[in-house]
Design a protein around this motif. Sequence first.
Motif: not given
Length: 457
Positions: A227-252
Amino acid sequence: MSTQKESGMDMTAGEPFKLLLLYSFPILLGNIFQQLYNMCDTIIVGRFLGPSALAAVGNTGPMNFLVLGFLYGMTSGFAVVTAQRFGAHDEEGLKRSVAINIFLNFTTGIIITILACLGTRPILHLINTPADIMEQSFSYIFIIFAGIPSMVLYNGCSCVLRSVGDSKTPLYFLLIASLLNIFLDIIFIANFHWGIAGAAWATVISNIISGILSLIWIIIKYPILHVKKEHFAIDLNFAAKHLSIGMNMGFQFSITAIGTIVLEGALNMFGSTKIAAFTAAQKVEQLVTVAAGTLGITIANYGGQNLGAGRIDRIKEGVTKSIIISITFAIAAAALALSLSNQLVGLFLDKTSMDSTTWNEILSSAKEYLKITTIFFPVLFVIFIYRNILQSIGKGFWPLMGGVFELIARSAASFTLPIFMGFAGICAAEPLAWFAAAIPLSIAYYTIISKLRLKVD
């Protein structure tokens, strides 16, 4: 996209049964080594330091599962989107997903390390830890929690590698870590006389080594994941998708772990000898059922890739064949546990270090647990299939609900069944929890997959 060498196994084409077996075999070996990696502490502690030290390790097991299980589920969940982008042949999306994995794993790992260390002693008191094993329990689990960042590094790298079809590389580094852990356990406990803390330090150092090696491998061998610097650009929807699945699996995982903590609280009322027996029996169970988690990881990555490719038909076929494989493995696991129960339980304790009455109680109690639970191994195995396929297709709510059902059933059984059945009631709480999770998960899967097929058709 990139070459096959760079991108691992593409599971969107080819016969599913063969793909599932080929992909799962390295994971199975890796999970066996992971069990050895974890069991090493238990075996050496039990044989070198005695039943009270073994009880201390066992007493911290649910806490360990609560925190590390959450982190494992979280890192696996973040990588689900990575697998979907890989299956869709979206290289830029894949790199952006890897960047989000790095950020989320680092941030959550640090936060959870701090919270876990601060909460260690209060939780030990909350679960009625016997006074004679309190300090040993604290010493062991505090060091494990302090080493959380090393575990997150390894799991994060492994999950990303598996998401692009490489199930072999994590195996190699787990093998190295397992052998290192065994060596360090013996050195720290038998030679340096660090006691139970030595086992914890051996685990943390082994995690650090395997995590660093995994990261170096990705840097050298997988340009597709760079990955390069530009790949860390904030995309809230894309980040929220990761966070939603990750938190669901973690809380499970955490919800399931809370149930085991409640169970541990009920078990602790029976004293350290029963705790040692229960610990040894559960370690045997974890060893013989290692294929359950393997097939869960396999179907999650298979499902993620095929969802990205829009191949709902292949998802359904893969799940059906995974269930057949799972039930076969479950029957074999039950036969192994029952036929070798004396030998397997004997791995964890030195018979000559205790009086015959204590040994006979530990052995008979451990065998009682195995006799009750092995009958229901097929239920345990299929839970992993339904839970992971639902997560991989973005339906994380239902695995979370499966965890809630499991928590309720295990908690209720823990404090009611022992009144009528004694220690056997503690043992029976486990299969009851498996059934409670399997019912909503199976209904949810077949309902959701039918709707997805209709949309595609």
